[in-house]
Design an enzyme around this catalytic site. Structure first.
Site, PDB file in Angstrom:
ATOM      1  N   LYS A 128      17.315 -50.524  21.387  1.00  0.00           N
ATOM      2  CA  LYS A 128      17.210 -49.321  22.215  1.00  0.00           C
ATOM      3  C   LYS A 128      16.919 -48.153  21.274  1.00  0.00           C
ATOM      4  CE  LYS A 128      17.929 -47.042  26.207  1.00  0.00           C
ATOM      5  NZ  LYS A 128      17.306 -47.362  27.497  1.00  0.00           N
ATOM      6  N   GLU A 149      13.762 -51.800  24.561  1.00  0.00           N
ATOM      7  CA  GLU A 149      13.941 -51.176  25.868  1.00  0.00           C
ATOM      8  C   GLU A 149      13.792 -49.666  25.769  1.00  0.00           C
ATOM      9  OE1 GLU A 149      17.219 -50.187  29.284  1.00  0.00           O
ATOM     10  OE2 GLU A 149      17.724 -51.735  27.825  1.00  0.00           O
ATOM     11  N   THR A 171      20.598 -42.047  25.670  1.00  0.00           N
ATOM     12  CA  THR A 171      21.021 -40.706  26.073  1.00  0.00           C
ATOM     13  C   THR A 171      22.088 -40.787  27.152  1.00  0.00           C
ATOM     14  OG1 THR A 171      19.352 -40.462  27.815  1.00  0.00           O
ATOM     15  CG2 THR A 171      18.710 -39.810  25.580  1.00  0.00           C
TER      16      THR A 171
END
Length: 237
Positions: A37, A109, A41
């Site tokens: 990743k 991702e 956030t």
């Protein structure tokens, strides 16, 4: 396929669960898998992020984050507001390439959609895919509004010379409405990209063992599964 980039058509479309499903099938086939990743956030330190969740569900070997920002915003904005360094596409590509020397499959991702900015120079997940010459799995919602966003995403991939790995419905409802049922036919038509699976609604909340046992049925043969569009639950059943 050593590196696969997973992009949504927007936020909250099921990217993490889709990533976990792809990972689970690969693990079941005896492959070592890492989930990357680039920018997480909206979470504080210590909270479980998307990559860790994908590993928990799938049984993949490892997860990695390059940066974490507390506010639930686009990575470039979240980094700027937090006063933290942004994630650069070149750093993501370099990390993915390194992981690919250690694992059979690396799943990258993204955050939100394909063109969500990672940094203030305009770097995006699309740039990462280009640097890696990686295929991009497009995760889309099932219902009304998905045709436009999915077509725009696949058109941008084509404009950049990137290859879609297919369109995957991230959350397929148990009782789909008319729009979702029509979109099964319309998504491949408007995008020119095959539909390569559908993850059942709520699958991310299932126990990992149940999730892993079901994952192969949600993915088409292109992704190592056995899914067929005819097997989808319809509203009139």
């Amino acid at each position: 396929m050593t590196v696969l980039v997973v992009s949504g058509t927007g936020t909250e479309v099921g990217k993490t669960v889709a990533t976990a499903a792809v990972a689970a099938v690969a693990v079941a086939d005896g492959r070592s898998v890492a989930v990357l990743k680039p920018a997480q956030t909206g979470l504080a330190p210590g909270e479980r992020g998307d990559a860790e969740e994908a590993v928990r569900l799938s049984g993949a070997a490892a997860w990695h984050e390059l940066a974490r920002y507390p506010e639930p915003l686009a990575p470039a904005t979240a980094a700027r507001r937090a006063g933290l360094p942004p994630v650069r596409p070149a750093d993501v590509a370099e990390t993915a390439e390194k992981l690919a020397t250690e694992y059979d499959l690396v799943l990258v991702e993204g955050a939100g959609g394909l063109l969500v900015r990672l940094d203030d120079d305009g770097g995006t997940l699309a740039d990462v895919a280009g640097m890696l010459s990686a295929r991009v799995l497009v995760v889309a919602p099932a219902g009304l509004g998905t045709l436009n966003a999915t077509e725009l995403t696949t058109r941008e991939l084509g404009r950049r010379g990137l290859t879609p790995a297919g369109v995957l419905v991230g959350t397929w409802p148990a009782r789909p409405g008319l729009a979702a049922r029509c979109n099964v036919t319309d998504l491949p038509t408007v995008t020119g990209v095959p539909l390569v699976g559908a993850v059942p609604e709520g699958a991310g909340g299932w126990p990992p063992a149940v999730f892993r046992a079901g994952a192969r049925k949600w993915l088409a043969p292109e992704l190592g599964g056995t899914w067929r569009v005819e097997a989808l639950p319809w509203a009139d059943e």
